[in-house]
Every structure is written in C-alpha cells, then in structure tokens.
Design a protein around this motif. Structure first.
Motif, PDB file in Angstrom:
ATOM      1  N   ASN A 336      15.216  -3.209  -1.308  1.00 41.13           N
ATOM      2  CA  ASN A 336      13.805  -3.261  -1.182  1.00 41.13           C
ATOM      3  C   ASN A 336      14.427  -3.512   1.132  1.00 41.13           C
ATOM      4  OD1 ASN A 336      12.813  -1.711  -3.306  1.00 41.13           O
ATOM      5  ND2 ASN A 336      12.188  -4.048  -3.857  1.00 41.13           N
ATOM      6  N   ASP A 337      15.259  -4.421   1.226  1.00 39.88           N
ATOM      7  CA  ASP A 337      15.707  -5.036   2.198  1.00 39.88           C
ATOM      8  C   ASP A 337      15.973  -4.084   2.897  1.00 39.88           C
ATOM      9  OD1 ASP A 337      15.041  -6.917   0.345  1.00 39.88           O
ATOM     10  OD2 ASP A 337      16.574  -8.500   0.991  1.00 39.88           O
ATOM     11  N   SER A 338      16.322  -3.877   4.349  1.00 41.07           N
ATOM     12  CA  SER A 338      16.756  -3.171   5.149  1.00 41.07           C
ATOM     13  C   SER A 338      17.299  -4.597   6.528  1.00 41.07           C
ATOM     14  CB  SER A 338      15.731  -2.204   5.787  1.00 41.07           C
ATOM     15  OG  SER A 338      14.704  -2.223   5.737  1.00 41.07           O
ATOM     16  N   CYS A 339      17.782  -3.187   7.622  1.00 38.58           N
ATOM     17  CA  CYS A 339      18.260  -4.264   8.764  1.00 38.58           C
ATOM     18  C   CYS A 339      17.034  -3.556  10.252  1.00 38.58           C
ATOM     19  CB  CYS A 339      19.533  -3.593   8.991  1.00 38.58           C
ATOM     20  SG  CYS A 339      21.179  -4.040   8.686  1.00 38.58           S
ATOM     21  N   GLY A 340      17.028  -4.285  10.720  1.00 37.76           N
ATOM     22  CA  GLY A 340      15.790  -4.638  12.027  1.00 37.76           C
ATOM     23  C   GLY A 340      14.366  -5.054  11.003  1.00 37.76           C
ATOM     24  N   PRO A 341      13.313  -5.096  12.042  1.00 34.44           N
ATOM     25  CA  PRO A 341      11.782  -5.815  11.895  1.00 34.44           C
ATOM     26  C   PRO A 341      11.256  -4.780  10.551  1.00 34.44           C
ATOM     27  CG  PRO A 341      11.948  -4.009  13.552  1.00 34.44           C
ATOM     28  CD  PRO A 341      13.499  -4.556  13.396  1.00 34.44           C
ATOM     29  N   CYS A 342      10.675  -5.186   9.503  1.00 38.67           N
ATOM     30  CA  CYS A 342       9.514  -4.792   8.416  1.00 38.67           C
ATOM     31  C   CYS A 342       8.623  -3.397   9.413  1.00 38.67           C
ATOM     32  CB  CYS A 342       8.596  -5.543   7.566  1.00 38.67           C
ATOM     33  SG  CYS A 342      10.124  -6.293   6.931  1.00 38.67           S
ATOM     34  N   ALA A 343       8.979  -2.013   8.872  1.00 37.05           N
ATOM     35  CA  ALA A 343       8.068  -1.194   9.154  1.00 37.05           C
ATOM     36  C   ALA A 343       6.933  -1.637   9.299  1.00 37.05           C
ATOM     37  CB  ALA A 343       8.083  -0.008   8.673  1.00 37.05           C
ATOM     38  N   PRO A 344       5.787  -1.646  10.136  1.00 30.15           N
ATOM     39  CA  PRO A 344       4.668  -2.026  10.300  1.00 30.15           C
ATOM     40  C   PRO A 344       3.388  -1.709   8.939  1.00 30.15           C
ATOM     41  CG  PRO A 344       4.735  -0.674  12.384  1.00 30.15           C
ATOM     42  CD  PRO A 344       5.695  -0.358  12.050  1.00 30.15           C
ATOM     43  N   GLU A 345       3.781  -0.474   8.120  1.00 27.94           N
ATOM     44  CA  GLU A 345       2.854  -0.498   6.983  1.00 27.94           C
ATOM     45  C   GLU A 345       3.440  -1.225   5.658  1.00 27.94           C
ATOM     46  OE1 GLU A 345       6.244   3.004   7.365  1.00 27.94           O
ATOM     47  OE2 GLU A 345       4.584   1.676   8.989  1.00 27.94           O
ATOM     48  N   LEU A 346       4.438  -1.242   6.241  1.00 25.14           N
ATOM     49  CA  LEU A 346       5.349  -3.008   4.593  1.00 25.14           C
ATOM     50  C   LEU A 346       4.510  -4.041   5.283  1.00 25.14           C
ATOM     51  CD1 LEU A 346       8.534  -1.777   4.547  1.00 25.14           C
ATOM     52  CD2 LEU A 346       7.005  -1.302   3.210  1.00 25.14           C
ATOM     53  N   LEU A 347       3.885  -3.883   6.278  1.00 25.13           N
ATOM     54  CA  LEU A 347       3.849  -5.359   6.860  1.00 25.13           C
ATOM     55  C   LEU A 347       1.935  -5.534   6.291  1.00 25.13           C
ATOM     56  CD1 LEU A 347       5.053  -6.422  10.434  1.00 25.13           C
ATOM     57  CD2 LEU A 347       6.554  -7.378   7.256  1.00 25.13           C
ATOM     58  N   GLU A 348       1.533  -4.291   5.785  1.00 27.81           N
ATOM     59  CA  GLU A 348      -0.408  -4.584   5.679  1.00 27.81           C
ATOM     60  C   GLU A 348      -0.017  -4.628   4.511  1.00 27.81           C
ATOM     61  OE1 GLU A 348      -1.388  -0.286   8.101  1.00 27.81           O
ATOM     62  OE2 GLU A 348      -1.140  -1.669   9.735  1.00 27.81           O
ATOM     63  N   LYS A 349       0.690  -3.876   3.706  1.00 31.87           N
ATOM     64  CA  LYS A 349       0.718  -3.855   2.188  1.00 31.87           C
ATOM     65  C   LYS A 349       1.162  -5.358   2.039  1.00 31.87           C
ATOM     66  CE  LYS A 349       2.758  -1.861  -2.175  1.00 31.87           C
ATOM     67  NZ  LYS A 349       3.547  -0.655  -2.530  1.00 31.87           N
ATOM     68  N   ALA A 350       1.539  -5.981   3.084  1.00 26.98           N
ATOM     69  CA  ALA A 350       1.632  -7.401   2.428  1.00 26.98           C
ATOM     70  C   ALA A 350       0.966  -8.138   2.522  1.00 26.98           C
ATOM     71  CB  ALA A 350       3.006  -8.095   2.488  1.00 26.98           C
ATOM     72  N   SER A 351      -0.035  -8.492   3.594  1.00 23.89           N
ATOM     73  CA  SER A 351      -1.125  -9.018   4.312  1.00 23.89           C
ATOM     74  C   SER A 351      -2.321  -8.687   2.312  1.00 23.89           C
ATOM     75  CB  SER A 351      -1.611  -8.538   5.421  1.00 23.89           C
ATOM     76  OG  SER A 351      -0.331  -9.122   6.179  1.00 23.89           O
ATOM     77  N   SER A 352      -2.166  -7.460   2.239  1.00 21.12           N
ATOM     78  CA  SER A 352      -3.215  -6.817   1.438  1.00 21.12           C
ATOM     79  C   SER A 352      -3.060  -7.985   0.563  1.00 21.12           C
ATOM     80  CB  SER A 352      -3.354  -5.354   1.490  1.00 21.12           C
ATOM     81  OG  SER A 352      -2.448  -4.896   0.637  1.00 21.12           O
ATOM     82  N   VAL A 353      -1.906  -7.733   0.001  1.00 23.58           N
ATOM     83  CA  VAL A 353      -1.537  -8.643  -1.605  1.00 23.58           C
ATOM     84  C   VAL A 353      -1.830  -9.736  -1.654  1.00 23.58           C
ATOM     85  CG1 VAL A 353       0.632  -9.198  -2.735  1.00 23.58           C
ATOM     86  CG2 VAL A 353       0.300  -7.071  -2.066  1.00 23.58           C
ATOM     87  N   ASN A 354      -1.065 -10.808  -0.441  1.00 29.72           N
ATOM     88  CA  ASN A 354      -1.717 -12.130  -0.420  1.00 29.72           C
ATOM     89  C   ASN A 354      -2.838 -12.578   0.017  1.00 29.72           C
ATOM     90  OD1 ASN A 354       1.137 -13.077  -0.544  1.00 29.72           O
ATOM     91  ND2 ASN A 354       1.536 -12.351   2.346  1.00 29.72           N
ATOM     92  N   ALA A 355      -4.013 -11.485   0.770  1.00 28.08           N
ATOM     93  CA  ALA A 355      -5.759 -11.475   0.822  1.00 28.08           C
ATOM     94  C   ALA A 355      -6.018 -11.845  -0.604  1.00 28.08           C
ATOM     95  CB  ALA A 355      -6.335 -10.428   1.506  1.00 28.08           C
ATOM     96  N   GLU A 356      -5.362 -11.026  -1.338  1.00 29.08           N
ATOM     97  CA  GLU A 356      -6.158 -10.325  -2.864  1.00 29.08           C
ATOM     98  C   GLU A 356      -5.275 -12.105  -3.986  1.00 29.08           C
ATOM     99  OE1 GLU A 356      -7.897  -8.063  -4.611  1.00 29.08           O
ATOM    100  OE2 GLU A 356      -7.749  -6.852  -2.774  1.00 29.08           O
TER     101      GLU A 356
END
Length: 359
Positions: A336-356
C-alpha cells in the motif's frame, strides 16, 4: 578453498559430523565408501566448523538432542574442487535433510525488556573489541520462514567497510559489502530462518582504519569478496535475529515514530553483493548507494537527500512522510506504500476515517 563452513546453533548434547568418501578404482569404478567421524560436545550460541570437502560425496550431522544448522557456505572454485552432496552435474546423490530430526520444543527466546517487547536482534558473539554504541539491526517484518531487517551504520561518522552475511536459503547465502558508509546509512535485507527454531543468524563485519589494530582481528569470509586494499582492523558481530515477535508490526512502528534529522542525510559510496549458491559458485554485483525512492524525483525539505513517501497504517490511514532516502527502502516491502506524496483522494479518505474514530 576446499572446505565447507557449517555453523550450528544451540546444540544441547553431543553430536557427530560424518564425512563419507567413495573408494574408487583407477578406472573410476566405485568399490565402497569410507566414513570419517568427528565427535563434538554440546555448546550454546553459534559455532562454525570448517570441514574438508575434497573427495567427499556426503556430509551428515547426527544430533543426540536439539540442535540447528544456522549457516552453510561453500566458497570454492567449482573447476578444481568437486561439489559435495552430489551437487555436480551428474546429480547422482541427493542433498541432506535441511534440519535434524527432533521432537524437542522450540527454545525460549531472549527475555523481554522493560516495555514488554523482546529485542528483535541480539548480539550473541563478538570477535574483536570495538563496540557499537547503538544496535545496528532493526527487524522490519517476519513470517516465520524469512525475516526482513535493516542494518544501520551506528559506529562512527564514516566506516570504511561494512559487510552483512546471511542465508537466503538452506544452501545459498549472500554477503553485502558497503564502502565508505556514513553514520546512520542503512540497507535492508531478507534472511532465511532456521526450520527448527524461529531465528536467523546474521554476521556483521565492521572494518575501519580507526579500529584497534591488535584486538580487532576478525577475518572476512572468502564468500564476502573482500577488496584487495581492504586491510583495516575488523570486528565480527554475530546476531540472533528473531523470525517472530509479539511487538507491533513494522508499519505501525513507522507511522508512530519520528525519523531523526541524523538519518535523513545518510548514505554510502559503493555496494557489492556476493551471492554463493549451493554448488559453491559466486556471483558479484556492484552498484552505487541508491535507494528505493529517489530524492530527485520526489524531493521534500531543505536537504537533497530527503524524499516524500506515502505510507498506510490501519490506525491513521494514508499519510505523507518526508524521510531520508535510506529509509525509503522500507516502501518496497508494503504493497500500500509508494514513493512520492499521497494522492489527495487517499488523504481525504484517511481524514474521514479519523473523523469517524473521533466521534
């Protein structure tokens, strides 16, 4: 070199090393076999045995109790020294069983430390006097069959030569040489675990002109292909590396710990990998000190050796980290890891999970 080097681990009772030689006529006809038996006492830790293989077609190790083969290396010229175990082109003899037949339980591992988590790697033998200020081995992942670990240069600002020698299979080994290794530079390796105990034995050789010229007298194995001009004092450290561990997974460790500023600029000048196969042949590959993620492609921070990586953890989801190029090697071990910054849609998904979770 007409010898095989076999390392045994924690032998609890007397044992025998039996070498069998075929008796042959001048016409090449086999008329019988002769066995040479060497008896040895029990020991703890790791012990290496240098066994002559000239004319040998079989080597057998008979354990009376628990015991394991931790390393087997055949560094030889295949054109002048016949391979043991019938591993020559005619293949007339089967190789030996990889582990001894025993019904004893797996021995207790090293004791836990204060945080309740046993260390992933423990030094069990040293040849030489120069210590390391910080454990150079960090276990990254394990599955009971193999263990992936990182070796980090923790001795001094620069070490001339750093060798890591380990098994990749029962018969095959690999020795990796790094030259002009800066402090905290690291490389990642995967070793085969012993079949009868969840441990791999790894040898590290540190060699530098500043080491003690009298006490630091360890010898570099022939399989490691020491450079001709590498005649510095050398220390050998033998590590017991666990292949199973109750600690949190490496992914959670990576997500939860901060990477020090000292680690991000670390590198080395040259890398040489020497692979030794089951018939004693060696292959050598040389490269410069590049890493999995390239700072030129995914730069971050103010240092030229910093690189962006996208890391996933079950707790925090996808997050972007700015790390040293040497630490980016771990990315190759996590799908699941990759070089470079995370794509915006992945970061948004992580934010929604943390909010829940916060609710």
């Amino acid at each position: 070199d007409k010898h095989m080097r076999i390392s045994l681990y924690d032998v609890e009772d007397e044992f025998k090393i039996i070498r069998r030689i075929r008796e042959m006529t001048m016409f090449g006809e086999v008329v019988g076999t002769v066995a040479s038996v060497d008896e040895h006492d029990a020991f703890t830790g790791v012990k290496e045995f240098k066994i002559p293989v000239d004319g040998i077609f079989q080597i057998e190790i008979q354990f009376q109790g628990r015991g394991s083969i931790s390393k087997l290396q055949i560094c030889r010229n295949p054109n002048s020294t016949p391979a043991p175990f019938g591993l020559s082109s005619n293949g007339s003899t089967d190789p030996p069983t990889a582990t001894p037949t025993t019904n004893t339980a797996t021995p207790t591992m090293t004791p836990t430390v204060d945080d309740g988590c046993p260390p992933g790697a423990v030094v069990i033998a040293t040849t030489g006097s120069t210590p390391f200020p910080q454990n150079p081995i960090e276990v990254l992942s394990y599955d009971g069959t193999t263990v992936t670990f990182k070796v980090k240069q923790t001795w001094k600002e620069t070490v001339g030569y750093l060798y890591t020698n380990y098994q990749t299979s029962f018969f095959d080994s690999e020795c990796v040489l790094l030259e002009e290794v800066q402090k905290y530079a690291s490389e990642t390796y995967t070793a085969k675990c012993m079949d009868s105990v969840e441990i791999a034995v790894v040898d590290i050789y540190a060699s530098d002109s500043s080491f003690d010229s009298v006490l630091d007298d360890a010898k570099i194995p022939r399989c490691c292909q020491k450079p001709k001009d590498a005649n510095h004092p050398t220390v050998k450290y033998t590590f017991e590396v666990k292949c199973a561990d109750p600690c949190p997974t490496p992914a959670r460790k990576l997500a939860s710990k901060a990477i020090s500023d000292e680690e991000v600029v670390a590198k080395y000048g040259k890398k040489t990998v020497t692979k030794t196969t089951n018939d004693g042949k060696t292959e050598t590959e040389t490269s410069n000190g590049s890493h999995f993620c390239k700072p030129s492609e995914h730069p971050c921070g103010d240092d030229a050796n910093m690189v962006n990586v996208c890391h996933y953890s079950s707790k925090n989801g996808y997050q972007t980290y700015c790390v040293g190029a040497a630490d980016s090697d771990i990315v190759s071990y996590y799908p699941n890891d990759s070089c470079g910054p995370c794509a915006p849609e992945l970061l948004e998904k992580a934010s929604s999970v943390n909010a829940e979770v916060a609710k």
